[in-house]
Every structure is written in C-alpha cells, then in structure tokens.
Design a protein around this motif. Structure first.
Motif, PDB file in Angstrom:
ATOM      1  N   PRO A  97       0.845  -1.184  -0.131  1.00 41.69           N
ATOM      2  CA  PRO A  97       0.260  -0.075   0.081  1.00 41.69           C
ATOM      3  C   PRO A  97       0.796   1.265  -0.035  1.00 41.69           C
ATOM      4  O   PRO A  97       0.450   2.302  -0.682  1.00 41.69           O
ATOM      5  N   TYR A  98       1.686   1.265   0.733  1.00 43.95           N
ATOM      6  CA  TYR A  98       2.716   2.430   0.809  1.00 43.95           C
ATOM      7  C   TYR A  98       3.472   2.834  -0.679  1.00 43.95           C
ATOM      8  O   TYR A  98       3.703   3.667  -0.977  1.00 43.95           O
ATOM      9  N   SER A  99       3.969   1.543  -0.770  1.00 43.30           N
ATOM     10  CA  SER A  99       4.848   1.577  -2.237  1.00 43.30           C
ATOM     11  C   SER A  99       3.919   2.160  -3.392  1.00 43.30           C
ATOM     12  O   SER A  99       4.257   3.028  -4.308  1.00 43.30           O
ATOM     13  N   TYR A 100       2.587   1.748  -3.361  1.00 42.12           N
ATOM     14  CA  TYR A 100       1.707   2.040  -4.381  1.00 42.12           C
ATOM     15  C   TYR A 100       1.321   3.652  -4.196  1.00 42.12           C
ATOM     16  O   TYR A 100       1.426   4.442  -5.403  1.00 42.12           O
ATOM     17  N   LEU A 101       1.224   4.006  -3.123  1.00 40.17           N
ATOM     18  CA  LEU A 101       0.512   5.341  -2.657  1.00 40.17           C
ATOM     19  C   LEU A 101       1.820   6.417  -3.337  1.00 40.17           C
ATOM     20  O   LEU A 101       1.616   7.314  -4.037  1.00 40.17           O
TER      21      LEU A 101
END
Length: 605
Positions: free
Chosen positions: A432-436
């Motif tokens: 999720p963090y990498s995508y954001l």
C-alpha cells in the motif's frame, strides 16, 4: 478478415512478479514481440547510497545536483543471468505466447478465400541494464560477453542443446561450431531461424554487443508448410534475404545484395545495444564533462547503424533503445536517472544519423522508465536555422520535421503499481505504501514538470499533433502496467509512387477486453517528414539559441523550451514531494505515538 499487421513491444519484466499481460498480448496476435530491455532483473538491489546526495562542482565549471540518492546494486554472474532467463521462460503466460496461436490468412490459391494456420511469434529485441546484469551498466562490466550470449540464447530458446553449448564458451574462445555469418546449419533452426548464422550471435561471440536488425515483409503470402511464417499475411525475412545488416552484406556476392522484399509493405526493426559499449556515467568532479568520448553505442556500433540504415528500403524503420531518447529529466546525474540527454553529443549524433539517412517513416521505441509516454521533438537543419538568422529572421520559417518516440515500460511493475522491481514492495505490508508513493509522485511530476516533449491531446481533438485515434486525452502518458502495439496500414499498391499508409500505436493495460489506454495514428508521410505535423509551439528563436553546436540537426520539444523559473520551481516541488512521501511513514508513526501518549495520559488522570 485477415489478421492485421501487428508488432508488439514491451520492457521491464521481473520473472518473480505476476505477469498478467501475456494473455492480452496473445489475443492481439502480433507477428513478433520485441523486447525493449530488462526482460529479467538479474542484478540484486542492496540499498540507497545517501552519501552521494548533494550539490557537486563539475570539472568544467557549474554545479550538478545528485538527488534522490542513487540505488546500489550487486552485479550478476553469468549463472545468475541464465537462471533468471530460465525462470522467465517458465512463466506460464509467456510460455503459452511462445507456442503461438491460430490466425486467419488469405488463401494462397485465389487470393480471396481464407484459411486458418497456426503461427508462432518471432522474438527479437535488445537489452538494458538489469538483463545486462549490472545496474546502470556499461562496458566495464566483467561479464559483458557472457551476458550478451545468454540474451541471444533467450531469443532462440528452443534451439538444440549442442547449439547452446557453443554459446557458453568463455570470452577468449572461438565458436567451436565453425559457423559463419552466412553459414547454414539445419540442426540449429527455430522455425527457419538460425542462431548460429545470425549476425547478432556472431557479434556477441566477438564481444561487440547484441545490436541487430530484423525485417518483416507483410506482402508475402503465407505457406502453411513454410517455417518462416508469421502473422498478417507476411513473414519475417531472413538476414540473408533482407541484406540490411552490414555484416551480412560484407560476406555476400554482388548478386546477393539485390532487394528481395517489398519496399511498400515492409518494416525494419533496429535494436540498439546501449549497454555493452556505453561509457560509464561520470561521478563526482567528472560531472559536466562534455567530451565526445561519453557515448552509448561505441564507434563500431555507430558505423554499423549508419550502414544498416543506409541499406534499408523498408517502408517503416523502427529504432529500439533501452533508454529514453527525447527526455531531459531532473536530476542531471546519469547515476540516478538514465537517458540519452545525459550524453548530449551522443544524442545529437543519433538524431543526425537517423535524419540524414533518408530512411522512410523512422519511429523511436524505448523502455526503462516503468510507464508509457508518447513523445515528440521537432527538428530543423542547423544550416537552415543559421540562414534564417543571417537573413534578419525572414518571414518564412525554416522547414522542420518531427521525430516521434513511443516509450513502453513496466510489464510487471510500474509507477502506477509500484515502481520498484523488488517483490517485497508488491506484497503486504509494504505494497500500500509503495503504491501510494509511486503513483502520487509520478502523477505530480507530470503535472508540474516542464516535460514539453510529451504530446498533449485535447478533448475531441482530431489533429495530427498527437495523431488520430482513441485513448486518454490530455498529456499522453500512462502509469499502469503496459505494452505497446504497432499496427500497420499499407495503403499502397506496389507500383504506386505515393507514400500513403499509416501506423497506429496503441498502449494496452492489464485488463482484458478494455480499449487501449493510449492510441495515436500517424501517416507514413508525417513520420517521413513529407507532411508536417501541426501543433508546434516552439519558436524559431529557440532553435537559434541551440544552434551553436556541430550537429547537422537541432531538435527540441515541440512545445518549446521551458523557462528557467518553471524548471527550477518544478525541481523544488519534486524535492518537497519526494521528502514528504519518503518520510511519511515516520511522520505517521510519530503522530500515532504522540496521540497515543496523550490518550494514555488522559485516561491515567
């Protein structure tokens, strides 16, 4: 209907990540798939080099900024490289794609009826740094020859074992198979293709790199029993028939050099190797060095490329580069962001070679950056610019021609999913963090950065600024997983002198049965410079400002050069956004800690 004439392109594919695009590529039934680099990721990520961050004085004056920190990777050995290629060949979707598909073709008998045949796609392409085995790789890589040979074996994956053993020799050994460029060895055939007699293989054995050219002639009728068959009513042309590769022509007789293919229904794909002969990126005080010694291709590949272009009589000529050509991105450090602009003399030479060659319908294809973009530069001869300036800026502007670049990159990871190739960034809890971070940062960059070479298409606009077609409007980029398709419309009779016809470029995402994310259509006349593309807002004065060099052509973004204020403001915004996103987890964790502490104190009281 007969199968349309199509070629597919893609890059940046990690065998350890899901590969959802292959069923979609198979459904498009292209005649060939051309790798644009990074077919595997053989080198290993080892962290970020924060000590390189900062403002550095260049050796020839001025300053250069290194930020964000460059990544550190461990070089791959030959065994590791071959191991990753084997993993890619075991990917189910890719394996099924290589097995081919049924297509409808025009009957050989009457030219009207239809018949169904099974055809396998041709696999061709070039390398970039990660399948080369060294991040930001260059000619100093100790396993450059072994890496080249492993890639050739990957292209010819189903050849016989004894042929593979020939390619596994060390760098100081000769080809024990005793083959020549024009040799014939039926034991080493892949549906009519011979690895041993392929000049790319010969050059790899000699340690020169993996550059080459593949010709497709779509006018030839398919014979079901012909091992050379491909899709679209034509087939690939063996190098001995194409007579484009200079290393083949040097060993041929005079009679063999006659053009044996259609000059109205053919496509030549030139794959350039930007790794095996590349100069290392300057470091430290070497930044800013503008010597012609800084190069991507090396003297021998330049000589080959000039000759190969001169030999081509193809209707369309596609040049594939592992790194982007038109772009000029921040930071100005090739150790962080790689592109041709970091070696400006080398890029100017590339423009000169292509535009001076006289080849019809040149089109650039690139990879590397984990997204897709449609790019355009407009070019004017430096002599015409000088004449315009000397004539006190005459009313008539100097003639120009456009050069289009299509970037397609990110088959398993992209800025719209996670730009990182590391599998851990594609799973919980990091996904999720990498995508954001990925999507937010690159979306903001496309809004604020003065990337004036990116084509803009307005709502309802049917002009050649971008080309006719469907797809997204606005700036022509797509951040999701993608591959590109080129479909050719050869609207011309063999005895016609006109150059009608067009190429449609489509970029597809990961969902089946969806329309293309990007689509554009350019006529052959527009790509050849016979007809000008409208939409240029760059001023002639801007060409004059760049006309002090020794290059024959001056090329700049079709929407003009950015202002200094816009350029530096965009850098400042990028810096703030990057730092904010990078430190976001720490800020959230600290905020949660402070809030929890306050709640605990209030409950205790």
């Amino acid at each position: 209907m007969p199968q349309p004439y199509r070629l597919a392109f893609g890059s940046c594919s990690h065998p350890a990540l899901p590969q959802p695009l292959w069923p979609i590529i198979s459904s498009r039934k292209p005649s060939a798939f051309i790798w644009g680099g990074d077919a595997i990721y053989a080198d290993r990520y080892a962290g970020l080099n924060w000590t390189a961050v900062g403002l550095h004085r260049a050796s020839e004056g001025g300053w250069t900024i290194t930020f964000p920190p460059p990544s550190v990777h461990l070089d791959a050995t030959p065994d590791i490289i071959r191991g990753w290629y084997e993993k890619q060949l075991e990917v189910e979707g890719y394996r099924q794609f290589l097995q081919g598909f049924d297509v409808n073709v025009t009957s050989n008998d009457d030219g009207i009826g239809m018949e169904t045949i099974h055809s396998k796609p041709i696999i061709f392409g070039t390398i970039d740094d990660h399948d080369y085995g060294q991040n930001n790789g260059d000619f100093t890589y100790q396993f450059r020859k072994e890496s080249n040979l492993a890639f050739i074996d990957f292209l010819f994956d189903d050849i016989t074992q004894d042929s593979k053993e020939c390619a596994l020799q060390e760098a100081n050994e000769k080809d024990s198979c005793g083959s020549t460029v024009n040799g014939d060895n039926s034991r080493h055939q892949k549906g009519g293709r011979s690895k041993i007699s392929d000049p790319m293989y010969q050059r790899s054995l000699d340690g020169k790199g993996v550059y080459g050219v593949q010709l497709f002639d779509f006018s030839r009728k398919i014979n079901v029993d012909d091992g050379n068959s491909v899709l679209g009513g034509g087939h690939w042309v063996p190098v001995s028939d194409a007579m484009i590769d200079p290393d083949v022509i040097d060993g041929a007789s005079t009679n063999d050099t006659i053009v044996n293919y259609s000059t109205t229904h053919s496509v030549a794909v030139f794959a350039l190797d930007v790794r095996s002969n590349k100069t290392p990126w300057p470091k430290g005080k070497q930044h800013g060095h503008s010597s012609s010694a800084l190069d991507f291709l090396g003297a021998e590949q330049w000589k080959w490329f000039r000759s190969a272009l001169a030999n081509s009589r193809a209707r369309v000529n596609i040049i594939v580069s592992g790194t982007q050509v038109h772009t000029d991105r921040f930071p100005n450090d090739g150790n962080v962001v790689e592109e041709w602009s970091k070696f400006p003399e080398s890029r100017d030479m590339l423009y000169d070679v292509i535009l001076n060659s006289g080849v019809r319908s040149p089109l650039l294809i690139s990879g590397d950056v984990h997204m897709s973009q449609f790019l355009r530069k407009d070019c004017v001869r430096s002599t015409d610019v000088q004449k315009w300036n000397d004539d006190k800026r005459a009313n008539a502007d100097p003639p120009k021609r456009s050069l289009i670049e299509v970037t397609t990159s990110g088959m398993t990871h992209s800025w719209g999913t996670s730009f990182s190739s590391q599998p851990k960034h594609h799973t919980w809890p990091l996904w999720p963090y990498s995508y954001l971070v990925s999507r937010t940062f690159m979306t903001i960059c496309h809004y604020v950065c003065p990337w004036n070479e990116i084509i803009i298409r307005k709502m309802g606009q049917e002009e050649a600024m971008v080309g006719r077609g469907d797809g997204l409007t606005g700036k022509q980029y797509y951040l999701g997983l993608n591959f590109a398709e080129l479909e050719f419309d050869f609207n011309q009779e063999e005895d016609s002198t006109s150059d009608s016809g067009a190429v449609t470029v489509r970029v597809f995402g990961r969902k089946e049965n969806e329309p293309p994310k990007l689509e554009a259509r350019w006529t052959f006349d527009e790509l050849s410079g016979a007809t000008s593309l409208p939409g240029m807002t760059a001023k002639v004065e801007e060409f004059v400002s760049l006309g002090q060099g020794s290059s024959d052509w001056i090329c700049l973004p079709y929407r003009g050069l950015p202002s200094a204020f816009h350029y530096y403001a965009a850098i400042a915004i990028q810096f703030v956004v990057f730092c904010s996103l990078f430190f976001l987890p720490y800020i959230v964790a600290m905020g949660a800690f402070v809030m929890g502490r306050r709640i605990w104190r209030s409950v205790s009281d």
